[in-house]
Design a protein around this motif. Structure first.
Motif, short mmCIF file in Angstrom:
data_model
loop_
_atom_site.label_atom_id
_atom_site.label_comp_id
_atom_site.label_asym_id
_atom_site.label_seq_id
_atom_site.Cartn_x
_atom_site.Cartn_y
_atom_site.Cartn_z
N TYR A 64 63.67 60.56 76.27
CA TYR A 64 63.45 61.26 77.55
C TYR A 64 64.79 61.38 78.26
CZ TYR A 64 61.63 61.84 82.39
OH TYR A 64 61.36 62.30 83.64
N LYS B 152 66.54 62.39 85.64
CA LYS B 152 67.59 62.85 86.54
C LYS B 152 68.76 61.89 86.56
CE LYS B 152 64.42 63.30 89.86
NZ LYS B 152 63.08 63.35 89.26
N LEU C 192 66.65 57.85 78.18
CA LEU C 192 66.00 56.78 77.42
C LEU C 192 66.14 57.06 75.93
CD1 LEU C 192 62.58 56.43 79.35
CD2 LEU C 192 64.77 55.31 79.85
N GLN D 14 68.09 52.10 78.16
CA GLN D 14 68.30 52.94 79.34
C GLN D 14 69.80 53.22 79.45
OE1 GLN D 14 66.66 50.72 82.80
NE2 GLN D 14 65.17 52.36 82.96
N VAL E 39 65.65 47.32 77.35
CA VAL E 39 64.48 46.91 78.14
C VAL E 39 63.23 47.00 77.27
CG1 VAL E 39 65.52 47.69 80.32
CG2 VAL E 39 63.99 49.23 79.07
N LYS E 40 62.17 46.33 77.73
CA LYS E 40 60.88 46.46 77.04
C LYS E 40 60.27 47.80 77.40
CE LYS E 40 59.92 41.55 77.35
NZ LYS E 40 59.37 40.54 78.26
N VAL F 158 57.52 50.17 78.43
CA VAL F 158 56.23 49.99 79.12
C VAL F 158 55.55 51.35 79.27
CG1 VAL F 158 57.11 48.02 80.45
CG2 VAL F 158 57.21 50.31 81.46
N ILE G 203 54.55 53.51 81.94
CA ILE G 203 54.86 53.57 83.37
C ILE G 203 53.61 53.89 84.18
CG2 ILE G 203 56.01 55.02 85.12
CD1 ILE G 203 57.97 53.01 84.09
N GLU H 244 55.20 55.52 92.65
CA GLU H 244 56.44 54.97 93.21
C GLU H 244 56.04 54.11 94.39
OE1 GLU H 244 59.48 57.94 93.85
OE2 GLU H 244 59.72 58.09 91.67
N ASP I 69 56.78 65.42 89.83
CA ASP I 69 57.81 66.29 90.40
C ASP I 69 57.24 67.64 90.83
OD1 ASP I 69 59.82 64.44 90.20
OD2 ASP I 69 60.59 65.18 88.28
N GLU J 83 59.34 50.76 90.59
CA GLU J 83 58.38 51.30 89.62
C GLU J 83 57.88 50.15 88.74
OE1 GLU J 83 59.43 54.83 87.41
OE2 GLU J 83 60.60 55.60 89.09
N ALA K 230 59.70 47.61 86.37
CA ALA K 230 60.45 48.44 85.42
C ALA K 230 61.50 49.29 86.14
CB ALA K 230 59.48 49.32 84.64
N ASP K 231 62.02 50.27 85.45
CA ASP K 231 63.02 51.22 85.96
C ASP K 231 64.30 50.50 86.40
OD1 ASP K 231 63.36 54.06 86.22
OD2 ASP K 231 63.46 53.75 88.37
N1 LIG Z 1 60.67 50.10 80.64
C1 LIG Z 1 60.40 51.40 80.67
N2 LIG Z 1 59.64 51.96 79.70
C2 LIG Z 1 59.36 53.28 79.72
N3 LIG Z 1 59.78 54.14 80.68
C3 LIG Z 1 60.53 53.63 81.67
C4 LIG Z 1 60.87 52.24 81.72
N4 LIG Z 1 61.62 52.02 82.85
C5 LIG Z 1 61.73 53.22 83.45
N5 LIG Z 1 61.09 54.19 82.78
C6 LIG Z 1 61.00 55.63 83.10
O1 LIG Z 1 62.17 56.21 82.59
C7 LIG Z 1 62.60 57.28 83.39
C8 LIG Z 1 64.00 56.98 83.86
O2 LIG Z 1 64.73 58.10 84.04
P1 LIG Z 1 65.17 58.64 85.46
O3 LIG Z 1 65.21 57.55 86.46
O4 LIG Z 1 66.37 59.47 85.25
O5 LIG Z 1 63.90 59.54 85.75
P2 LIG Z 1 63.69 60.54 86.94
O6 LIG Z 1 64.40 61.80 86.71
O7 LIG Z 1 63.91 59.78 88.19
O8 LIG Z 1 62.20 60.89 86.68
P3 LIG Z 1 60.92 60.30 87.26
O9 LIG Z 1 60.54 61.25 88.33
O10 LIG Z 1 59.98 60.26 86.09
O11 LIG Z 1 61.28 58.92 87.75
C9 LIG Z 1 61.63 57.38 84.55
O12 LIG Z 1 60.65 58.35 84.28
C10 LIG Z 1 61.00 55.98 84.56
O13 LIG Z 1 59.70 56.00 85.09
#
Ligand SMILES: Nc1ncnc2c1ncn2[C@@H]1O[C@H](COP(=O)(O)OP(=O)(O)OP(=O)(O)O)[C@@H](O)[C@H]1O
Ligand SMILES: [Mg+2]
Length: 259
Positions: A8, A11, A15, A26, A81-82, A84, A86, A90, A125, A179, A194-195
Motif C-alpha cells: 500500500y 500519503k 507499506l 512501514q 511492525v505486526k 493488523v 486496521i 481515527e 477519504d 489508530e 498501530a500506525d
Molecule cells: N500494523 C499495521 N498493519 C496494517 N496496516 C497498518 C498498520 N499500521 C498502519 N497501517 C495503515 O497503513 C497506512 C499507513 O499509510 P499512511 O499513513 O501514509 O496512510 P494515509 O495516507 O494516512 O491513509 P489513511 O487515510 O488510510 O490513514 C494507513 O492506512 C494505516 O491505517
C-alpha cells in the motif's frame, strides 16, 4: 527491480511485505498532506524524524503495558511492525481546543478543556473522514463494543502518559490521533495500537511561547516545519546535540554510526 512487494502507498508512508508472515515494513516518506490531501508538499527529513519519534513513543508505551504493533526499527526510514486489520476509526484525543473543534463549535483555540474529549472519525477519504458516534461504529460493525472499550481505555492511558512525557520537555500535548488494529490468534482477536505517533498527528505547542511544533506549521503556511520537527526530536533526546554549542551535530552523528 523491487526487492519486496509493496502492499500500500498512503500519503505519509509506504507499506511493504515483511520478512515473516504477519509482519509488514512501514517506510516513512517526507511527503506532507493536509485537508484530506487537498494541500500537498514535502517536509525534508520528516520521514526520518517520524520513524524515530514513533519508535521512541511506541517503545515507551509498550513499557507501560500498552499492546502495540511495533517490533523494531530497521533503518532511518523503516520499521518492522505486526500486520493488523486496521479498525477504520481515527481516534482523536483532545486536551486543549484547536483545529476542527475550535472551528465547528466556536471555542477559541488554546482554551484548556475542563475534561479530555475523545472523538471518533470514520476513515474514508472519499467521505472526508466524517466524525461518527459510538452508535454508528456499533451499528455498522466497524468495531465491537468490547473493542471500543479497550480503545477508549488505551486512548486515556496513552494521553496521560504522553501529556507527562511532553510536559517534561516544556511541550503542551494539545491533541493527537491514534489508530488501532486487530490481530487474530485462532478464533480470538486482540486490539493493538498501530500506525504512528509523530508531529504529523499531534498538536504540540511550546509551553512558554505557545509556538506550534507540529504539522500545523505546514497546514497554516507558518514555515519552519523542518526545524519544528527537529526540535521535537531534539527535546525528546533523539537528536545528537553538540554539548558546547548546543547545535545539532549531524556530522559526528553520521561518523559515529558509520553512515
Ligand atoms: N500494523 C499495521 N498493519 C496494517 N496496516 C497498518 C498498520 N499500521 C498502519 N497501517 C495503515 O497503513 C497506512 C499507513 O499509510 P499512511 O499513513 O501514509 O496512510 P494515509 O495516507 O494516512 O491513509 P489513511 O487515510 O488510510 O490513514 C494507513 O492506512 C494505516 O491505517
Ligand atoms: Mg496516515
Amino acid at each position: 527491480m523491487s526487492r519486496r512487494r509493496q502492499i500500500y502507498e498512503g500519503k505519509a508512508k509506504i507499506l511493504y511485505e515483511g520478512p515473516e508472515p504477519g509482519t509488514i515494513i512501514q517506510y516513512f516518506k517526507d511527503d506532507a498532506t493536509a485537508f484530506n490531501a487537498q494541500k500537498k508538499g514535502m517536509i525534508s527529513g520528516k520521514g526520518v524524524i517520524n520513524n524515530r519519534v514513533s519508535e521512541h513513543i511506541f517503545t515507551l508505551l509498550s513499557g507501560i503495558g500498552i499492546p502495540t504493533h511495533f517490533i523494531r526499527r530497521l533503518n532511518m526510514r523503516e520499521q518492522l511492525v505486526k500486520q493488523v486489520e486496521i479498525i477504520p476509526i481515527e481516534v482523536v484525543i483532545r486536551n486543549v481546543a484547536a483545529g476542527s473543534l475550535s472551528k465547528r463549535l466556536g471555542i477559541e483555540e488554546g482554551t484548556q478543556l475542563p475534561r479530555t474529549i475523545i472523538e471518533y472519525y470514520y476513515k474514508d477519504d472519499a467521505l472526508n473522514d466524517p466524525m461518527v458516534a459510538d452508535e454508528h461504529i456499533a451499528c455498522f460493525g466497524w468495531a465491537t463494543q468490547e473493542e471500543m472499550h479497550d480503545i477508549a481505555d488505551m486512548a486515556i492511558r496513552v494521553n496521560d502518559f504522553m501529556s507527562g512525557l511532553f510536559a517534561a520537555i516544556n511541550i503542551r500535548l494539545v491533541d493527537f490521533k491514534l489508530e488501532f488494529g486487530r490481530i487474530w490468534e485462532n478464533d480470538y482477536s486482540r486490539v493493538l495500537l498501530a500506525d504512528e505517533i509523530s508531529p504529523d498527528g499531534c498538536r504540540l505547542w511550546d509551553m512558554v511561547t505557545n509556538e506550534k511544533l507540529d504539522k500545523d506549521r505546514f497546514r497554516q503556511d507558518l514555515g519552519g516545519e523542518v526545524e519544528a520537527y527537529q526540535e521535537i526530536a531534539r527535546r525528546l533526546g533523539l537528536l545528537p546535540v553538540d554539548p558546547d554549542t548546543e547545535v545539532l551535530d549531524l556530522e559526528s552523528h553520521r561518523k559515529n554510526r558509520g553512515l
